[in-house]
Write a protein that holds these residues in place. Structure first.
Motif, PDB file in Angstrom:
ATOM      1  N   ASN A  83      12.699  39.643 -33.869  1.00  0.00           N
ATOM      2  CA  ASN A  83      12.643  40.311 -35.175  1.00  0.00           C
ATOM      3  C   ASN A  83      13.642  39.645 -36.114  1.00  0.00           C
ATOM      4  OD1 ASN A  83      11.843  42.110 -37.147  1.00  0.00           O
ATOM      5  ND2 ASN A  83      13.200  43.743 -36.458  1.00  0.00           N
ATOM      6  N   GLU A  84      13.327  38.447 -36.510  1.00  0.00           N
ATOM      7  CA  GLU A  84      14.210  37.636 -37.355  1.00  0.00           C
ATOM      8  C   GLU A  84      14.227  38.170 -38.780  1.00  0.00           C
ATOM      9  OE1 GLU A  84      13.267  33.405 -38.758  1.00  0.00           O
ATOM     10  OE2 GLU A  84      14.470  33.102 -36.949  1.00  0.00           O
ATOM     11  N   GLY A  85      15.426  38.348 -39.310  1.00  0.00           N
ATOM     12  CA  GLY A  85      15.542  38.828 -40.681  1.00  0.00           C
ATOM     13  C   GLY A  85      15.108  40.264 -40.854  1.00  0.00           C
ATOM     14  N   ASP A  86      14.999  41.002 -39.747  1.00  0.00           N
ATOM     15  CA  ASP A  86      14.585  42.404 -39.811  1.00  0.00           C
ATOM     16  C   ASP A  86      13.281  42.569 -40.593  1.00  0.00           C
ATOM     17  OD1 ASP A  86      16.741  43.318 -38.310  1.00  0.00           O
ATOM     18  OD2 ASP A  86      18.027  43.474 -40.073  1.00  0.00           O
ATOM     19  N   LEU A  87      12.324  41.664 -40.329  1.00  0.00           N
ATOM     20  CA  LEU A  87      11.006  41.801 -40.957  1.00  0.00           C
ATOM     21  C   LEU A  87      10.382  43.139 -40.596  1.00  0.00           C
ATOM     22  CD1 LEU A  87       8.563  40.713 -42.505  1.00  0.00           C
ATOM     23  CD2 LEU A  87       7.842  39.540 -40.407  1.00  0.00           C
ATOM     24  N   LEU A  88      10.631  43.560 -39.356  1.00  0.00           N
ATOM     25  CA  LEU A  88      10.148  44.863 -38.912  1.00  0.00           C
ATOM     26  C   LEU A  88      11.304  45.845 -38.863  1.00  0.00           C
ATOM     27  CD1 LEU A  88       7.751  43.818 -35.998  1.00  0.00           C
ATOM     28  CD2 LEU A  88       7.170  44.312 -38.376  1.00  0.00           C
ATOM     29  N   PRO A  89      11.076  47.132 -39.100  1.00  0.00           N
ATOM     30  CA  PRO A  89       9.782  47.702 -39.485  1.00  0.00           C
ATOM     31  C   PRO A  89       9.349  47.293 -40.895  1.00  0.00           C
ATOM     32  CG  PRO A  89      11.493  49.357 -39.635  1.00  0.00           C
ATOM     33  CD  PRO A  89      12.132  48.164 -39.001  1.00  0.00           C
ATOM     34  N   ILE A  90       8.043  47.374 -41.132  1.00  0.00           N
ATOM     35  CA  ILE A  90       7.479  47.025 -42.432  1.00  0.00           C
ATOM     36  C   ILE A  90       8.083  47.923 -43.507  1.00  0.00           C
ATOM     37  CG2 ILE A  90       5.346  46.963 -43.769  1.00  0.00           C
ATOM     38  CD1 ILE A  90       3.881  46.416 -41.089  1.00  0.00           C
ATOM     39  N   LYS A  91       8.475  47.325 -44.592  1.00  0.00           N
ATOM     40  CA  LYS A  91       9.082  48.082 -45.685  1.00  0.00           C
ATOM     41  C   LYS A  91       7.994  48.630 -46.607  1.00  0.00           C
ATOM     42  CE  LYS A  91      12.922  46.303 -44.029  1.00  0.00           C
ATOM     43  NZ  LYS A  91      12.391  45.365 -43.032  1.00  0.00           N
ATOM     44  N   GLY A  92       7.899  49.934 -46.701  1.00  0.00           N
ATOM     45  CA  GLY A  92       6.935  50.563 -47.607  1.00  0.00           C
ATOM     46  C   GLY A  92       5.499  50.307 -47.206  1.00  0.00           C
ATOM     47  N   ASP A  93       4.607  50.392 -48.189  1.00  0.00           N
ATOM     48  CA  ASP A  93       3.181  50.157 -47.966  1.00  0.00           C
ATOM     49  C   ASP A  93       2.776  48.848 -48.626  1.00  0.00           C
ATOM     50  OD1 ASP A  93       3.077  52.566 -46.705  1.00  0.00           O
ATOM     51  OD2 ASP A  93       2.052  53.638 -48.315  1.00  0.00           O
ATOM     52  N   PRO A  94       2.577  47.785 -47.830  1.00  0.00           N
ATOM     53  CA  PRO A  94       2.149  46.520 -48.444  1.00  0.00           C
ATOM     54  C   PRO A  94       0.854  46.708 -49.220  1.00  0.00           C
ATOM     55  CG  PRO A  94       2.764  46.207 -46.144  1.00  0.00           C
ATOM     56  CD  PRO A  94       2.713  47.679 -46.374  1.00  0.00           C
ATOM     57  N   ARG A  95       0.752  45.987 -50.304  1.00  0.00           N
ATOM     58  CA  ARG A  95      -0.465  46.100 -51.114  1.00  0.00           C
ATOM     59  C   ARG A  95      -1.682  45.601 -50.340  1.00  0.00           C
ATOM     60  NH1 ARG A  95       0.385  42.709 -56.052  1.00  0.00           N
ATOM     61  NH2 ARG A  95      -0.043  41.083 -54.524  1.00  0.00           N
ATOM     62  N   THR A  96      -1.501  44.453 -49.648  1.00  0.00           N
ATOM     63  CA  THR A  96      -2.610  43.858 -48.900  1.00  0.00           C
ATOM     64  C   THR A  96      -2.099  43.364 -47.549  1.00  0.00           C
ATOM     65  OG1 THR A  96      -3.614  43.112 -50.972  1.00  0.00           O
ATOM     66  CG2 THR A  96      -4.441  42.133 -48.931  1.00  0.00           C
ATOM     67  N   ILE A  97      -2.789  43.760 -46.493  1.00  0.00           N
ATOM     68  CA  ILE A  97      -2.447  43.313 -45.142  1.00  0.00           C
ATOM     69  C   ILE A  97      -3.641  42.573 -44.563  1.00  0.00           C
ATOM     70  CG2 ILE A  97      -1.727  43.997 -42.822  1.00  0.00           C
ATOM     71  CD1 ILE A  97      -0.660  46.594 -44.021  1.00  0.00           C
ATOM     72  N   ALA A  98      -3.423  41.335 -44.119  1.00  0.00           N
ATOM     73  CA  ALA A  98      -4.468  40.577 -43.434  1.00  0.00           C
ATOM     74  C   ALA A  98      -4.307  40.781 -41.936  1.00  0.00           C
ATOM     75  CB  ALA A  98      -4.391  39.102 -43.786  1.00  0.00           C
ATOM     76  N   VAL A  99      -5.321  41.324 -41.301  1.00  0.00           N
ATOM     77  CA  VAL A  99      -5.318  41.530 -39.846  1.00  0.00           C
ATOM     78  C   VAL A  99      -6.276  40.509 -39.249  1.00  0.00           C
ATOM     79  CG1 VAL A  99      -5.684  43.171 -37.978  1.00  0.00           C
ATOM     80  CG2 VAL A  99      -4.856  43.978 -40.195  1.00  0.00           C
ATOM     81  N   ILE A 100      -5.745  39.601 -38.454  1.00  0.00           N
ATOM     82  CA  ILE A 100      -6.485  38.426 -38.001  1.00  0.00           C
ATOM     83  C   ILE A 100      -6.291  38.264 -36.498  1.00  0.00           C
ATOM     84  CG2 ILE A 100      -6.609  35.895 -38.196  1.00  0.00           C
ATOM     85  CD1 ILE A 100      -5.543  36.294 -41.105  1.00  0.00           C
ATOM     86  N   GLY A 101      -7.305  37.727 -35.839  1.00  0.00           N
ATOM     87  CA  GLY A 101      -7.145  37.370 -34.435  1.00  0.00           C
ATOM     88  C   GLY A 101      -8.180  37.989 -33.529  1.00  0.00           C
ATOM     89  N   PRO A 102      -8.366  37.402 -32.338  1.00  0.00           N
ATOM     90  CA  PRO A 102      -9.428  37.834 -31.426  1.00  0.00           C
ATOM     91  C   PRO A 102      -9.207  39.205 -30.819  1.00  0.00           C
ATOM     92  CG  PRO A 102      -8.029  36.209 -30.376  1.00  0.00           C
ATOM     93  CD  PRO A 102      -7.618  36.254 -31.814  1.00  0.00           C
ATOM     94  N   ASN A 103      -7.968  39.694 -30.786  1.00  0.00           N
ATOM     95  CA  ASN A 103      -7.696  41.003 -30.184  1.00  0.00           C
ATOM     96  C   ASN A 103      -7.485  42.102 -31.215  1.00  0.00           C
ATOM     97  OD1 ASN A 103      -7.964  40.193 -27.545  1.00  0.00           O
ATOM     98  ND2 ASN A 103      -5.796  39.804 -27.220  1.00  0.00           N
TER      99      ASN A 103
END
Length: 832
Positions: free
Chosen positions: A341-361
């Protein structure tokens, strides 16, 4: 009973004996992480995920809930004579407590990890939940498997002869089994497919009599792994005896009580061979009687002969309940491991305007359930969870890639027609009784596609025929997404053949070149056993690349790449044609190349990327560790898994899962896979630098360890000592900490580098301090010598108590903790 009647009772499909009031009973039930193969049920995280919780009390609650659902399923379909059908009984062939000694093993996902002590404690907890605490009746019968030295390779498991050293047998392979017998009082043991020191596991009297019954006092019954009894004599397996009669006789004389058949030997449970063995003087009838007595005692203790069933408060509706779903979600949350968790990216701050969910799983059912699973009524994928947690955000979903090849999507209805002239859309469907497309169809119709929502639990096969119109020119890949076997023909080419006979097919696909607009005859065949889910024809098209995924990432404020593996490419004896995979096992620990390539392209967009891994074994995500700011290990998280992942990302709870296995940097750091010696394996004997060590896991808060104290600076060889420490939540929010106690014997031959000997998961509010203490007895302070003897020897012992191991790798946060030194006075030899 007659001899013939006795013999038939010693197979997993035991027939009724009406004149004696004995109903039929099918012993075969799977309950690794919920009731499996009996239709709708609550699906908990895969065993390796539950192990990552390091929470034995929670796992015992899961076991108790699974036992309740087994009781409900039994009541729901109990036969008129009081018996049970396939997958509807109360004898559960779980847990799998084999040691996950090598991450290349495809079935390692079924285990509780690589450590003997952790495996033993979690096995005890799950067994306690399954069997219950009623003084008279068992809630279900649990089974510790596979006894005793078994962890791949899958491709050779029916022929393998393993030779553990005396040290490794006592130090690594047997302790968890011993604990489940002597402490959990497990009622059943399953013997292995392979041979141990030249003798098949199910004919190995050293294991089943010397260790199991004499040394450990086991009172229950031993069941063969399915087909393992036949391995004793089959020419293409161990071929330890010349004939089936000799082999079956040897197995029962050595301590086996119940034979499970399998598809390789036509499900035979050997009654004719048992009878022949007795009549030939190879098998005393008294041995048959003793085995039968153990089996009937188990059924009596389950209450199956009582006029009033025990646990009568459990009804046929007590499965898949909201309360059970909530527990599944709780366990999924507890299993999540925050790797980076570099730079404390998580937890997500607030509600992102747009989230891309990608990947086979990201939207995968397979990635939720792992193997040996039931059918969740409302499975929540990661995509579902993100949509539910962030209703105000725009969610962009693109699969982008498959697990080991191009992205696969359902073949559209518009590409199919019944006849060559394409006057009628759809395909002609024929359904047959049984799994081999035999006889006249029991149902025919025209359907829009080769899709089938499974209903009921009968065995059925199906054939769809028609015409496929290619939408473009190029190479297409085809697969029938199914729970059992399938075949696909395009034109006159058999594109893919994964008919098989097992329970869980791979995601084997085949390719063919097609021309745009051309019409091709199409034939799809499949079969199904039991209640599972749905089937559908899927394909990859020439344009199935990552461009759409990259475009979505560029539009987004946050990118979630959900990748890893699934039980369709790691598992039990399967076909997988891709670099890095072999027969259900792996030859490489890397993230599969198609996923790695897309992940790098997503990172190049400059958008913040979170990598969510869903898998049942360690992955060498070295590039991701160096470039991706946040990495979450979600395992196969069960029916509620998507909610758990979304909750972790959002910060609805602070993650506290810890790795039950070492994540290596490469398979090149390991000895050869077939080598069962423990030197160089697991955190206990691995001298290199791992990617992520056993016991590792980050949090959204911080913990401090102070004031370590020993009850005594010295302890006698037969004594005990307590170590305690103050654990403080010094961070900004409430959270769980997993307190781990490791023991090191400096300079002692045979001793591991360090060994986990105690642990506890504790919840601490912000600013709270709690005194946590553990008692170490002589077994916890012992070391196994090269001769296999377990001894307590005089000398220095180093102790470490903390949130992880005291050692780590460069660049990884150091676990908080405290050290102490203890001196042992005197010596003792402990029983095996």
């Amino acid at each position: 009973m007659t001899l013939e009647e006795k013999a038939r009772q010693l197979g997993h499909t035991a027939p009724a004996i009406p004149r004696l009031g004995i109903p039929q009973y099918n012993w075969w039930n799977e309950g690794l992480h919920g009731v499996a193969r009996a239709g709708i049920a609550t699906v908990f995280p895969q065993a390796i995920g539950m192990a990552a919780s390091w929470d034995a009390p929670l796992l015992q609650r899961v076991g108790d809930t699974v036992a309740t659902e087994f009781r409900a399923k039994f009541v729901e379909r109990r036969l008129p004579d009081g018996g049970s059908e396939f997958y509807r009984g109360l004898t559960v062939w779980s847990p799998n407590i084999n040691i996950f000694r090598d991450p290349r093993w495809g079935r390692g996902q079924e285990t509780y990890g690589e450590d003997p002590y952790l495996t033993g404690r979690l096995g005890i907890a799950y067994i306690g939940g399954l069997q219950g605490s009623d003084p008279k009746f068992l809630k279900t019968v649990a089974t510790s498997k596979h006894f005793a030295v078994h962890s791949g390779p899958e491709s050779n498991r029916h022929r393998e002869d393993v030779h553990p050293t005396p040290h490794d047998l006592e130090d690594t392979y047997l302790p968890a089994f011993r604990a489940t017998v002597t402490e959990a009082k497990v009622e059943s043991i399953m013997c292995v497919y392979n041979a141990v020191d030249g003798v098949p596991g199910c004919a190995n009297s050293r294991l089943m009599e010397d260790y199991l019954r004499k040394s450990w006092g086991f009172k229950g019954y031993v069941v063969s792994d399915c087909g393992a009894a036949a391995n004793i004599y089959r020419p293409d397996s161990l071929h330890y005896t010349r004939t089936a009669v000799e082999g079956v006789a040897l197995g029962f004389r050595a301590g086996m009580d119940l034979i499970c058949g399998d598809y390789r030997n036509n499900m035979t449970t050997e009654p004719e061979n048992i009878v022949a063995a007795v009549k030939a003087g190879l098998l005393p009838e008294a041995v048959v009687d003793h085995a039968l007595r153990r089996l009937l005692e188990a059924r009596v203790r389950l209450g199956l002969f009582d006029p009033q069933l025990p646990f009568a408060h459990i009804t046929a509706k007590d499965y898949d309940t909201p309360e059970h779903h909530a527990l599944s979600r709780q366990m999924a949350e507890a299993s999540m491991v925050l790797l980076k968790n570099e730079g404390d990216l998580l937890p997500i701050k607030g509600d992102p305007r747009t989230i891309a969910v990608i990947g086979p799983n990201a939207d995968s059912f397979d990635a939720l359930v792992g193997n040996y699973y039931g059918t969740p009524s409302k499975p929540v994928t990661v995509l579902d969870g993100i949509r539910a947690r962030y209703p105000k955000s725009e969610i962009l979903y693109v699969q982008g890639t498959g697990l080991i090849g191009p992205a696969e999507l359902p073949v559209p209805d518009a590409a199919l027609c019944v006849d060559a002239d394409c006057a009628t859309p759809g395909l002609r469907a024929e359904f047959f009784k049984g799994t081999n497309l035999e006889g006249a169809p029991i149902e025919t119709s025209v359907q829009p596609n080769a899709r089938f929502e499974w209903r009921g639990d009968r065995e059925t096969s199906a054939r769809w025929t028609g015409t496929l119109v290619a939408p473009e020119s190029g190479e297409f890949g085809f697969r029938f997404a199914s729970e059992n076997g399938y075949r696909v023909w395009v034109g006159d080419k058999l594109v893919v053949d994964e008919w098989g006979v097992g329970d869980a097919p791979s995601i084997l696909s085949g390719t063919i070149m097609l021309e745009k607009g051309r019409k091709y005859p199409l034939r799809v065949e499949g079969f199904q056993r039991g209640q599972r889910s749905s089937q559908q024809l899927v394909w990859s098209t020439p344009g199935s690349g990552g461009d759409q995924a990259v475009a979505a990432a560029k539009r987004a404020d946050l990118v979630l790449f959900v990748g890893g593996l699934s039980a369709r490419i790691e598992g039990e004896e399967m076909k997988v044609k891709a670099p890095g995979f072999a027969g259900g096992d792996r030859t490489s620990l890397d993230l599969p190349a198609p996923q790695q390539q897309l992940l790098e392209r997503l990172d190049a967009t400059g958008k913040p990327v979170v990598l969510v891994l869903m898998n049942g074994s360690a992955l060498s995500v070295n590039w991701a560790d160096a470039h991706i700011p946040a990495i979450v290990e979600a395992w196969y998280p069960g029916g509620e898994g998507g909610h758990a992942v979304a909750g972790l990302l959002a910060g609805d709870f602070s993650p506290a899962g810890r790795l039950p296995v070492t994540f290596y940097k490469s398979a090149d750091q390991l000895p050869p896979f077939p080598d069962y010696r423990m030197a160089g394996r697991t955190y206990r004997y691995f001298t290199g630098e791992p990617l992520y060590p056993f016991g590792h896991g980050l949090s959204y808060t911080r913990f401090r360890y102070t004031a370590p104290k020993l009850s005594s600076a010295q302890v006698s060889a037969n004594g005990s000592v307590e170590m305690s420490v103050d654990v403080t939540n010094s961070g900004a929010r409430d959270g769980d900490e997993v307190v781990q106690l490791y023991v090191t014997h400096p300079g002692v031959d045979g001793a591991p580098i360090r060994a986990l000997q105690r642990f506890e998961r504790v919840h601490l509010k912000r600013g709270e301090t709690r005194r946590v203490g553990f008692t170490l007895d002589s077994r916890a302070l012992s070391v196994v010598g090269v001769d296999g003897a377990r001894r307590v020897s005089p000398g220095r012992v180093d102790l470490w108590i903390g949130g992880g191991q005291p050692a780590t790798r460069t660049g990884l946060p150091v676990a908080a903790g405290a050290a102490a030194r203890l001196d042992i006075v005197g010596s003792a030899i402990l029983p095996k």
